[in-house]
Design a protein around this motif. Structure first.
Motif, PDB file in Angstrom:
ATOM      1  N   VAL A  35      62.267  53.526  42.503  1.00 15.84           N
ATOM      2  CA  VAL A  35      60.915  53.511  43.071  1.00 15.84           C
ATOM      3  C   VAL A  35      61.152  55.029  44.003  1.00 15.84           C
ATOM      4  CG1 VAL A  35      58.881  53.203  44.338  1.00 15.84           C
ATOM      5  CG2 VAL A  35      60.109  51.473  42.702  1.00 15.84           C
ATOM      6  N   VAL A  36      60.584  56.109  43.654  1.00 13.69           N
ATOM      7  CA  VAL A  36      60.688  57.373  44.667  1.00 13.69           C
ATOM      8  C   VAL A  36      59.184  57.622  45.161  1.00 13.69           C
ATOM      9  CG1 VAL A  36      61.228  59.710  44.442  1.00 13.69           C
ATOM     10  CG2 VAL A  36      62.231  58.312  42.838  1.00 13.69           C
ATOM     11  N   ASP A  37      59.282  57.844  46.512  1.00 16.15           N
ATOM     12  CA  ASP A  37      58.166  57.955  47.224  1.00 16.15           C
ATOM     13  C   ASP A  37      58.512  59.019  48.281  1.00 16.15           C
ATOM     14  OD1 ASP A  37      55.658  57.961  48.214  1.00 16.15           O
ATOM     15  OD2 ASP A  37      56.091  56.000  49.400  1.00 16.15           O
ATOM     16  N   GLY A  38      58.257  60.192  47.875  1.00 19.35           N
ATOM     17  CA  GLY A  38      58.599  61.468  48.768  1.00 19.35           C
ATOM     18  C   GLY A  38      60.143  61.723  48.667  1.00 19.35           C
ATOM     19  N   ASP A  39      60.684  61.401  49.915  1.00 17.83           N
ATOM     20  CA  ASP A  39      62.047  61.423  50.346  1.00 17.83           C
ATOM     21  C   ASP A  39      62.878  59.917  50.067  1.00 17.83           C
ATOM     22  OD1 ASP A  39      62.131  64.187  50.622  1.00 17.83           O
ATOM     23  OD2 ASP A  39      62.145  64.118  52.833  1.00 17.83           O
ATOM     24  N   ARG A  40      62.095  58.962  50.223  1.00 17.44           N
ATOM     25  CA  ARG A  40      62.350  57.474  50.020  1.00 17.44           C
ATOM     26  C   ARG A  40      62.685  56.993  48.629  1.00 17.44           C
ATOM     27  NH1 ARG A  40      59.011  52.455  52.206  1.00 17.44           N
ATOM     28  NH2 ARG A  40      57.504  53.341  50.710  1.00 17.44           N
ATOM     29  N   MET A  41      63.752  56.363  48.363  1.00 18.55           N
ATOM     30  CA  MET A  41      64.048  56.064  47.327  1.00 18.55           C
ATOM     31  C   MET A  41      64.606  54.295  47.162  1.00 18.55           C
ATOM     32  SD  MET A  41      66.618  58.719  45.174  1.00 18.55           S
ATOM     33  CE  MET A  41      65.952  59.851  44.266  1.00 18.55           C
ATOM     34  N   VAL A  42      64.019  53.765  46.418  1.00 18.77           N
ATOM     35  CA  VAL A  42      64.258  52.122  46.569  1.00 18.77           C
ATOM     36  C   VAL A  42      64.768  51.714  45.086  1.00 18.77           C
ATOM     37  CG1 VAL A  42      63.353  49.997  46.807  1.00 18.77           C
ATOM     38  CG2 VAL A  42      62.565  51.672  48.224  1.00 18.77           C
ATOM     39  N   LEU A  43      66.159  51.148  44.787  1.00 18.87           N
ATOM     40  CA  LEU A  43      66.550  50.699  43.642  1.00 18.87           C
ATOM     41  C   LEU A  43      66.577  49.523  43.621  1.00 18.87           C
ATOM     42  CD1 LEU A  43      68.030  51.789  41.132  1.00 18.87           C
ATOM     43  CD2 LEU A  43      70.385  51.390  42.496  1.00 18.87           C
ATOM     44  N   GLY A  44      65.998  49.013  42.253  1.00 22.17           N
ATOM     45  CA  GLY A  44      65.921  47.312  41.942  1.00 22.17           C
ATOM     46  C   GLY A  44      64.742  46.695  42.505  1.00 22.17           C
ATOM     47  N   TRP A  45      64.412  45.445  42.393  1.00 26.17           N
ATOM     48  CA  TRP A  45      63.329  44.562  42.856  1.00 26.17           C
ATOM     49  C   TRP A  45      63.403  43.426  43.213  1.00 26.17           C
ATOM     50  CZ3 TRP A  45      59.036  46.825  43.626  1.00 26.17           C
ATOM     51  CH2 TRP A  45      57.784  46.162  43.645  1.00 26.17           C
ATOM     52  N   ASP A  46      64.497  43.385  44.229  1.00 23.26           N
ATOM     53  CA  ASP A  46      65.010  42.125  44.865  1.00 23.26           C
ATOM     54  C   ASP A  46      63.878  41.983  45.966  1.00 23.26           C
ATOM     55  OD1 ASP A  46      66.041  44.009  46.598  1.00 23.26           O
ATOM     56  OD2 ASP A  46      68.312  43.427  46.492  1.00 23.26           O
ATOM     57  N   LYS A  47      63.984  41.232  46.864  1.00 23.26           N
ATOM     58  CA  LYS A  47      63.261  40.789  48.163  1.00 23.26           C
ATOM     59  C   LYS A  47      63.228  41.793  48.866  1.00 23.26           C
ATOM     60  CE  LYS A  47      61.539  36.730  47.019  1.00 23.26           C
ATOM     61  NZ  LYS A  47      60.247  36.817  46.529  1.00 23.26           N
ATOM     62  N   ALA A  48      64.629  42.463  49.167  1.00 23.17           N
ATOM     63  CA  ALA A  48      64.640  43.654  50.169  1.00 23.17           C
ATOM     64  C   ALA A  48      63.991  44.998  49.573  1.00 23.17           C
ATOM     65  CB  ALA A  48      66.286  43.863  50.381  1.00 23.17           C
ATOM     66  N   ALA A  49      63.946  45.004  48.340  1.00 25.70           N
ATOM     67  CA  ALA A  49      63.165  46.219  47.909  1.00 25.70           C
ATOM     68  C   ALA A  49      61.959  46.103  47.760  1.00 25.70           C
ATOM     69  CB  ALA A  49      63.714  46.514  46.344  1.00 25.70           C
ATOM     70  N   GLN A  50      61.190  44.907  47.560  1.00 27.46           N
ATOM     71  CA  GLN A  50      59.882  44.576  47.862  1.00 27.46           C
ATOM     72  C   GLN A  50      59.335  44.969  49.141  1.00 27.46           C
ATOM     73  OE1 GLN A  50      58.808  41.156  45.704  1.00 27.46           O
ATOM     74  NE2 GLN A  50      60.565  41.478  44.281  1.00 27.46           N
ATOM     75  N   ALA A  51      60.171  44.092  50.303  1.00 27.12           N
ATOM     76  CA  ALA A  51      59.739  44.279  51.691  1.00 27.12           C
ATOM     77  C   ALA A  51      59.974  45.839  52.046  1.00 27.12           C
ATOM     78  CB  ALA A  51      60.833  43.542  52.363  1.00 27.12           C
ATOM     79  N   ASP A  52      60.937  46.653  51.553  1.00 23.53           N
ATOM     80  CA  ASP A  52      60.844  47.997  51.811  1.00 23.53           C
ATOM     81  C   ASP A  52      59.732  48.752  51.336  1.00 23.53           C
ATOM     82  OD1 ASP A  52      61.967  50.295  52.808  1.00 23.53           O
ATOM     83  OD2 ASP A  52      63.467  50.687  51.154  1.00 23.53           O
ATOM     84  N   LEU A  53      59.233  48.526  50.210  1.00 19.76           N
ATOM     85  CA  LEU A  53      57.862  48.887  49.813  1.00 19.76           C
ATOM     86  C   LEU A  53      56.680  48.286  50.402  1.00 19.76           C
ATOM     87  CD1 LEU A  53      59.308  49.211  46.177  1.00 19.76           C
ATOM     88  CD2 LEU A  53      58.827  51.303  47.670  1.00 19.76           C
TER      89      LEU A  53
END
Length: 105
Positions: A84-102
């Motif tokens: 997931v790319v949102d501007g300068d932020r990138m999140v890889l995967g779909w674990d709990k940490a990624a979901q929380a980050d998003l």
């Protein structure tokens, strides 16, 4: 927000459902723009390659030894998903940490 993944990937489907506002890019059909791939490799390094995938298991030892950029260019389905790319932020995967980050959970 752009979600890079595969339309047939269950994890990507979950992410798409949780992020309906995100534009979806199917790696198999559209590929990943070189500048996004370069930024993702810089941020995640070898973690961007999914070494548990069926595509990985089908590669020879010589192919597996190639640099991550070359592997992902030749086999886009080797990428860990979703990205997931949102501007300068990138999140890889779909674990709990990624979901929380998003902000999904």
């Amino acid at each position: 927000m752009i979600l890079y993944g595969l339309a047939t990937c269950d994890t990507c489907r979950k992410a798409r459902k949780a992020l309906p506002q995100a534009e979806f890019v199917d790696l198999r059909e559209q590929g990943m723009p070189p500048e996004v791939l370069a930024a993702a490799l810089e941020r995640f390094g070898e973690r961007l390659v999914n070494s548990r995938s069926t595509t990985w298991r089908g590669l020879s030892e010589a192919e597996r030894a190639r640099p991550p950029r070359d592997l992902l260019a030749a086999h886009p389905t080797l990428m860990k998903r979703p990205l997931v790319v949102d501007g300068d932020r990138m999140v890889l995967g779909w674990d709990k940490a990624a979901q929380a980050d998003l902000g999904v959970i």
